[in-house]
Design a protein around this motif. Structure first.
Motif, PDB file in Angstrom:
ATOM      1  N   THR A 145      -9.971  17.374  -8.415  1.00 26.26           N
ATOM      2  CA  THR A 145      -9.849  16.336  -7.395  1.00 26.26           C
ATOM      3  C   THR A 145      -9.120  15.138  -7.962  1.00 26.26           C
ATOM      4  O   THR A 145      -9.124  14.892  -9.161  1.00 26.26           O
ATOM      5  CB  THR A 145     -11.222  15.871  -6.875  1.00 26.26           C
ATOM      6  N   GLY A 146      -8.490  14.392  -7.066  1.00 29.43           N
ATOM      7  CA  GLY A 146      -7.807  13.178  -7.477  1.00 29.43           C
ATOM      8  C   GLY A 146      -7.461  12.323  -6.277  1.00 29.43           C
ATOM      9  O   GLY A 146      -7.356  12.809  -5.150  1.00 29.43           O
ATOM     10  N   ASP A 147      -7.318  11.038  -6.514  1.00 28.80           N
ATOM     11  CA  ASP A 147      -6.938  10.093  -5.472  1.00 28.80           C
ATOM     12  C   ASP A 147      -5.722   9.310  -5.944  1.00 28.80           C
ATOM     13  O   ASP A 147      -5.675   8.865  -7.092  1.00 28.80           O
ATOM     14  CB  ASP A 147      -8.069   9.109  -5.157  1.00 28.80           C
ATOM     15  N   ILE A 148      -4.759   9.139  -5.064  1.00 32.77           N
ATOM     16  CA  ILE A 148      -3.561   8.364  -5.349  1.00 32.77           C
ATOM     17  C   ILE A 148      -3.451   7.279  -4.292  1.00 32.77           C
ATOM     18  O   ILE A 148      -3.558   7.553  -3.094  1.00 32.77           O
ATOM     19  CB  ILE A 148      -2.297   9.248  -5.321  1.00 32.77           C
ATOM     20  N   THR A 149      -3.260   6.040  -4.720  1.00 34.19           N
ATOM     21  CA  THR A 149      -3.088   4.933  -3.795  1.00 34.19           C
ATOM     22  C   THR A 149      -1.801   4.201  -4.134  1.00 34.19           C
ATOM     23  O   THR A 149      -1.613   3.765  -5.266  1.00 34.19           O
ATOM     24  CB  THR A 149      -4.273   3.949  -3.883  1.00 34.19           C
ATOM     25  N   LEU A 150      -0.916   4.101  -3.150  1.00 31.87           N
ATOM     26  CA  LEU A 150       0.314   3.340  -3.308  1.00 31.87           C
ATOM     27  C   LEU A 150       0.096   1.964  -2.694  1.00 31.87           C
ATOM     28  O   LEU A 150      -0.267   1.848  -1.528  1.00 31.87           O
ATOM     29  CB  LEU A 150       1.485   4.037  -2.618  1.00 31.87           C
ATOM     30  N   ALA A 151       0.316   0.918  -3.508  1.00 35.38           N
ATOM     31  CA  ALA A 151       0.066  -0.434  -3.047  1.00 35.38           C
ATOM     32  C   ALA A 151       1.187  -1.354  -3.491  1.00 35.38           C
ATOM     33  O   ALA A 151       1.794  -1.151  -4.543  1.00 35.38           O
ATOM     34  CB  ALA A 151      -1.266  -0.940  -3.584  1.00 35.38           C
ATOM     35  N   ILE A 152       1.436  -2.347  -2.679  1.00 33.88           N
ATOM     36  CA  ILE A 152       2.390  -3.404  -3.010  1.00 33.88           C
ATOM     37  C   ILE A 152       1.681  -4.728  -2.786  1.00 33.88           C
ATOM     38  O   ILE A 152       1.120  -4.967  -1.704  1.00 33.88           O
ATOM     39  CB  ILE A 152       3.662  -3.317  -2.141  1.00 33.88           C
ATOM     40  N   ALA A 153       1.688  -5.570  -3.805  1.00 39.49           N
ATOM     41  CA  ALA A 153       1.057  -6.899  -3.734  1.00 39.49           C
ATOM     42  C   ALA A 153      -0.406  -6.791  -3.309  1.00 39.49           C
ATOM     43  O   ALA A 153      -0.874  -7.520  -2.441  1.00 39.49           O
ATOM     44  CB  ALA A 153       1.840  -7.818  -2.803  1.00 39.49           C
TER      45      ALA A 153
END
Length: 71
Positions: A37-45
């Motif tokens: 399992t894994g979680d990826i979060t793309l975030a800006i600022a």
């Protein structure tokens, strides 16, 4: 100053270091199965834009399908 080694005290310790061949490890993983399992979060600022949750089951077909009953 006292130093201690982190070594298993007995051979039947489940956390004991035992060398394992890659073939044996692969056989055990395919025989019983493993979930990755894994979680990826793309975030800006510090604003989350995209969140992806991944789950993968790795196992052999023989481990997932029960054996047929002979009639």
């Amino acid at each position: 100053m006292v130093t201690t080694q982190l070594a298993p005290s007995t051979a039947d310790d489940p956390l004991a270091y035992r060398p394992v061949a890659l073939v044996d490890l692969l056989d055990r993983v395919l025989g019983t199965g493993v979930v990755i399992t894994g979680d990826i979060t793309l975030a800006i600022a510090d604003i989350d834009l995209v969140r992806i949750s991944l789950r993968a089951l790795v196992a052999s077909v023989g481990a997932l399908v029960p054996p047929e009953v002979a009639s």
